[in-house]
Design an enzyme around this catalytic site. Structure first.
Site, PDB file in Angstrom:
ATOM      1  N   ARG A  61      42.332  44.063  42.501  1.00  0.00           N
ATOM      2  CA  ARG A  61      43.272  44.532  41.469  1.00  0.00           C
ATOM      3  C   ARG A  61      42.524  45.265  40.348  1.00  0.00           C
ATOM      4  O   ARG A  61      43.010  46.268  39.811  1.00  0.00           O
ATOM      5  CB  ARG A  61      44.046  43.326  40.905  1.00  0.00           C
ATOM      6  CG  ARG A  61      45.131  43.725  39.927  1.00  0.00           C
ATOM      7  CD  ARG A  61      46.019  42.557  39.580  1.00  0.00           C
ATOM      8  NE  ARG A  61      47.119  42.956  38.719  1.00  0.00           N
ATOM      9  CZ  ARG A  61      47.416  42.372  37.569  1.00  0.00           C
ATOM     10  NH1 ARG A  61      46.693  41.341  37.139  1.00  0.00           N
ATOM     11  NH2 ARG A  61      48.428  42.795  36.847  1.00  0.00           N
ATOM     12  N   HIS A  65      43.390  48.960  38.937  1.00  0.00           N
ATOM     13  CA  HIS A  65      43.701  49.225  37.519  1.00  0.00           C
ATOM     14  C   HIS A  65      42.671  50.154  36.892  1.00  0.00           C
ATOM     15  O   HIS A  65      42.979  50.891  35.963  1.00  0.00           O
ATOM     16  CB  HIS A  65      43.790  47.908  36.741  1.00  0.00           C
ATOM     17  CG  HIS A  65      45.088  47.189  36.973  1.00  0.00           C
ATOM     18  ND1 HIS A  65      45.627  46.296  36.091  1.00  0.00           N
ATOM     19  CD2 HIS A  65      45.963  47.249  38.001  1.00  0.00           C
ATOM     20  CE1 HIS A  65      46.781  45.838  36.554  1.00  0.00           C
ATOM     21  NE2 HIS A  65      46.997  46.386  37.728  1.00  0.00           N
ATOM     22  N   GLY A  71      41.007  57.542  36.053  1.00  0.00           N
ATOM     23  CA  GLY A  71      40.221  57.614  37.284  1.00  0.00           C
ATOM     24  C   GLY A  71      39.269  56.427  37.397  1.00  0.00           C
ATOM     25  O   GLY A  71      39.166  55.599  36.487  1.00  0.00           O
ATOM     26  N   ASN A  93      46.456  43.964  31.834  1.00  0.00           N
ATOM     27  CA  ASN A  93      45.088  43.598  32.236  1.00  0.00           C
ATOM     28  C   ASN A  93      44.619  42.246  31.738  1.00  0.00           C
ATOM     29  O   ASN A  93      43.535  41.798  32.121  1.00  0.00           O
ATOM     30  CB  ASN A  93      44.093  44.674  31.768  1.00  0.00           C
ATOM     31  CG  ASN A  93      44.192  45.930  32.619  1.00  0.00           C
ATOM     32  OD1 ASN A  93      44.757  45.886  33.708  1.00  0.00           O
ATOM     33  ND2 ASN A  93      43.665  47.037  32.129  1.00  0.00           N
ATOM     34  N   HIS A 190      48.818  43.297  47.936  1.00  0.00           N
ATOM     35  CA  HIS A 190      49.457  42.037  47.547  1.00  0.00           C
ATOM     36  C   HIS A 190      49.416  41.001  48.667  1.00  0.00           C
ATOM     37  O   HIS A 190      50.026  39.947  48.559  1.00  0.00           O
ATOM     38  CB  HIS A 190      50.893  42.292  47.066  1.00  0.00           C
ATOM     39  CG  HIS A 190      50.939  42.972  45.726  1.00  0.00           C
ATOM     40  ND1 HIS A 190      52.088  43.444  45.149  1.00  0.00           N
ATOM     41  CD2 HIS A 190      49.942  43.261  44.844  1.00  0.00           C
ATOM     42  CE1 HIS A 190      51.794  43.993  43.971  1.00  0.00           C
ATOM     43  NE2 HIS A 190      50.499  43.903  43.772  1.00  0.00           N
ATOM     44  N   THR A 250      49.843  33.684  52.597  1.00  0.00           N
ATOM     45  CA  THR A 250      48.437  33.469  52.956  1.00  0.00           C
ATOM     46  C   THR A 250      47.581  34.235  51.955  1.00  0.00           C
ATOM     47  O   THR A 250      46.917  35.208  52.308  1.00  0.00           O
ATOM     48  CB  THR A 250      48.154  33.975  54.384  1.00  0.00           C
ATOM     49  OG1 THR A 250      48.556  35.372  54.461  1.00  0.00           O
ATOM     50  CG2 THR A 250      48.923  33.198  55.442  1.00  0.00           C
TER      51      THR A 250
HETATM   52  C1  HEM Z   1      52.638  49.518  43.394  1.00  0.00           C
HETATM   53  C2  HEM Z   1      52.585  49.092  42.169  1.00  0.00           C
HETATM   54  C3  HEM Z   1      52.045  47.752  41.790  1.00  0.00           C
HETATM   55  C4  HEM Z   1      52.607  46.901  40.906  1.00  0.00           C
HETATM   56  C5  HEM Z   1      53.900  47.121  40.139  1.00  0.00           C
HETATM   57  C6  HEM Z   1      51.769  45.738  40.846  1.00  0.00           C
HETATM   58  C7  HEM Z   1      52.008  44.647  40.034  1.00  0.00           C
HETATM   59  C8  HEM Z   1      51.297  43.468  40.091  1.00  0.00           C
HETATM   60  C9  HEM Z   1      51.601  42.296  39.327  1.00  0.00           C
HETATM   61  C10 HEM Z   1      52.728  42.167  38.304  1.00  0.00           C
HETATM   62  C11 HEM Z   1      50.732  41.331  39.689  1.00  0.00           C
HETATM   63  C12 HEM Z   1      50.685  39.909  39.174  1.00  0.00           C
HETATM   64  C13 HEM Z   1      49.996  39.813  37.842  1.00  0.00           C
HETATM   65  C14 HEM Z   1      50.113  38.427  37.278  1.00  0.00           C
HETATM   66  O1  HEM Z   1      51.238  37.948  37.128  1.00  0.00           O
HETATM   67  O2  HEM Z   1      49.064  37.823  36.978  1.00  0.00           O
HETATM   68  C15 HEM Z   1      49.853  41.907  40.670  1.00  0.00           C
HETATM   69  C16 HEM Z   1      48.830  41.222  41.281  1.00  0.00           C
HETATM   70  C17 HEM Z   1      47.963  41.802  42.163  1.00  0.00           C
HETATM   71  N1  HEM Z   1      47.930  43.126  42.547  1.00  0.00           N
HETATM   72 FE1  HEM Z   1      49.349  44.491  42.157  1.00  0.00          FE
HETATM   73  N2  HEM Z   1      50.724  45.906  41.699  1.00  0.00           N
HETATM   74  C18 HEM Z   1      50.836  47.127  42.286  1.00  0.00           C
HETATM   75  C19 HEM Z   1      49.958  47.698  43.174  1.00  0.00           C
HETATM   76  C20 HEM Z   1      48.776  47.117  43.574  1.00  0.00           C
HETATM   77  C21 HEM Z   1      47.745  47.798  44.306  1.00  0.00           C
HETATM   78  C22 HEM Z   1      47.775  49.260  44.680  1.00  0.00           C
HETATM   79  C23 HEM Z   1      46.765  46.891  44.532  1.00  0.00           C
HETATM   80  C24 HEM Z   1      45.454  47.068  45.260  1.00  0.00           C
HETATM   81  C25 HEM Z   1      45.262  47.907  46.233  1.00  0.00           C
HETATM   82  C26 HEM Z   1      47.189  45.644  43.947  1.00  0.00           C
HETATM   83  C27 HEM Z   1      46.499  44.468  44.018  1.00  0.00           C
HETATM   84  C28 HEM Z   1      46.899  43.295  43.418  1.00  0.00           C
HETATM   85  C29 HEM Z   1      46.236  42.021  43.642  1.00  0.00           C
HETATM   86  C30 HEM Z   1      45.078  41.764  44.575  1.00  0.00           C
HETATM   87  C31 HEM Z   1      46.900  41.092  42.835  1.00  0.00           C
HETATM   88  C32 HEM Z   1      46.562  39.611  42.680  1.00  0.00           C
HETATM   89  C33 HEM Z   1      45.608  39.459  41.521  1.00  0.00           C
HETATM   90  C34 HEM Z   1      45.062  38.066  41.338  1.00  0.00           C
HETATM   91  O3  HEM Z   1      45.452  37.134  42.033  1.00  0.00           O
HETATM   92  O4  HEM Z   1      44.218  37.943  40.454  1.00  0.00           O
HETATM   93  N3  HEM Z   1      48.397  45.828  43.348  1.00  0.00           N
HETATM   94  N4  HEM Z   1      50.218  43.202  40.902  1.00  0.00           N
END
Ligand code: HEM
Length: 327
Positions: A61, A65, A71, A93, A190, A250
């Site tokens: 993530r 970000h 970039g 963040n 995700h 998972t």
């Molecule tokens: C498409 C738009 C996206 C949105 C709106 C989004 C939004 C979010 C949100 C709200 C969370 C949870 C944050 C929290 O509550 O702590 C999250 C977690 C995460 N996102 Fe996304 N995300 C997006 C795209 C992506 C992309 C492109 C990736 C990587 C290629 C990604 C990887 C992750 C990962 C791995 C987590 C888990 C983080 C953790 O457990 O620490 N996300 N995302």
């Protein structure tokens, strides 16, 4: 002529977001100057993952970000200073974590080949390793990203939020030169990690309130049993700041469960669910739900495209601070 064209391509600005596409990344930049770069990063990621299973999600993530704001220039790694609140402290963040893994890799590399490897490259490599060490695909990461000198919390407002509609998501990706397919594929990130209750709470209760994309409330697209389990994890009076849910069932394994859950009404975020609203993206979801291999191939390609957005101008000595060598 070819060189002039390449220069033009390098400086094409994507919709004023300050990102340039097609920066000259290289496959062998560090071959002579720091041959141990890959091994050092992999060791740092492996060591951290052995102690903490949430590290992989954090690194993936973090790279996303980073790349989506100015970039892939490691702007997300800079600490706030007296008068500047950095990206790291912007609302989306504050839940980022595992910064220490990049610091550890950087410390090893600075001892071995000082001033050579950028923090942005370390983060791109670490995200790749995090995916591969979680059972996902691996790919060769071109290197040569430069680290940026600017990091502003206010710019994190351009990151797509959990309540973004399909149109808003598409726009956020297109603005960075990424496609609608990249949106579906990279949302597959995700498959790893966790979301806090605040990221989806408005989908699981029936009280209606104004959300970002309109009126939010109990989301009819959620499977009732899934919604019930989320309500147990996130009761309305919930005060546990760490409460939440895995983004798929998972959440420590990189696999295609995310897409299969989406199809079953078990996508956690409204932005995940939004991928089902259009026939084209629904077809990609179906493809990746049916074939993990197709997902893995596509994920590696889309990560390369996202990781190719660059905008920095130095190799930082410390990933948390800009170099002190300019007036
Ligand atoms: C498409 C738009 C996206 C949105 C709106 C989004 C939004 C979010 C949100 C709200 C969370 C949870 C944050 C929290 O509550 O702590 C999250 C977690 C995460 N996102 Fe996304 N995300 C997006 C795209 C992506 C992309 C492109 C990736 C990587 C290629 C990604 C990887 C992750 C990962 C791995 C987590 C888990 C983080 C953790 O457990 O620490 N996300 N995302």
């Amino acid at each position: 002529m070819a060189a002039a064209l390449a220069a033009v391509v390098r400086t094409v600005m994507v919709l004023g977001l300050g990102l340039s596409v097609g920066e000259a990344l290289s496959l062998d930049l560090y071959e002579e100057t720091c041959p141990q770069v890959e091994a050092a990063v992999t060791a740092a990621v492996r060591q951290a993952m052995a102690k903490d299973s949430t590290v992989a999600a954090g690194l993936l993530r973090m790279h996303f970000h980073d790349c989506f704001v100015r970039g892939c220039d490691a702007s997300v790694l800079l600490d706030s200073t007296g008068n500047v609140t950095a990206e790291k402290d912007g609302p989306p963040n504050v839940s980022l974590h595992a910064f220490y893994v990049v610091d550890n890799a950087k410390a090893t590399l600075e001892a071995q080949c000082p001033g050579v490897v950028s923090c942005a490259d370390i983060l791109a490599l670490a995200a790749r390793d995090a995916v591969a060490l979680s059972g996902g695909p691996s790919w060769v990461v071109p290197v040569g990203r430069r680290d940026g000198r600017v990091s502003l919390a206010s710019e994190t407002a351009t990151l797509p939020g959990p309540r973004a509609s399909f149109e808003q998501l598409k726009q956020a990706f297109h603005a960075r030169g990424l496609s609608t397919k990249d949106l579906v594929v990279l949302s597959g990130g995700h498959t790893l990690g966790f979301a806090h209750c605040s990221s989806f709470q408005d989908r699981i209760f029936s009280s209606l309130e104004e959300g970002q994309g309109g009126i939010m409330g109990m989301d009819p697209s959620l499977s009732p049993s899934f919604a019930a389990s989320l309500r147990r994890a996130c009761p309305p009076n919930n005060t546990a700041r760490a409460a939440g849910s895995g983004l798929d069932a998972t959440s420590a394994a990189f696999d295609n469960t995310y897409y299969r859950m989406l199809q079953a009404g078990r996508g956690l975020l409204a932005s995940d669910e939004a991928l089902l609203t259009h026939p084209k993206t629904r077809a990609f979801v179906a493809l990746y739900a049916a074939s993990q291999e197709a997902f893995f191939r596509a994920f590696a390609k889309s990560m390369l495209r996202m990781g190719g957005l660059n905008g920095g101008d130095e190799v930082r000595a410390n990933c948390r601070r800009v170099n002190n060598n300019k007036p």
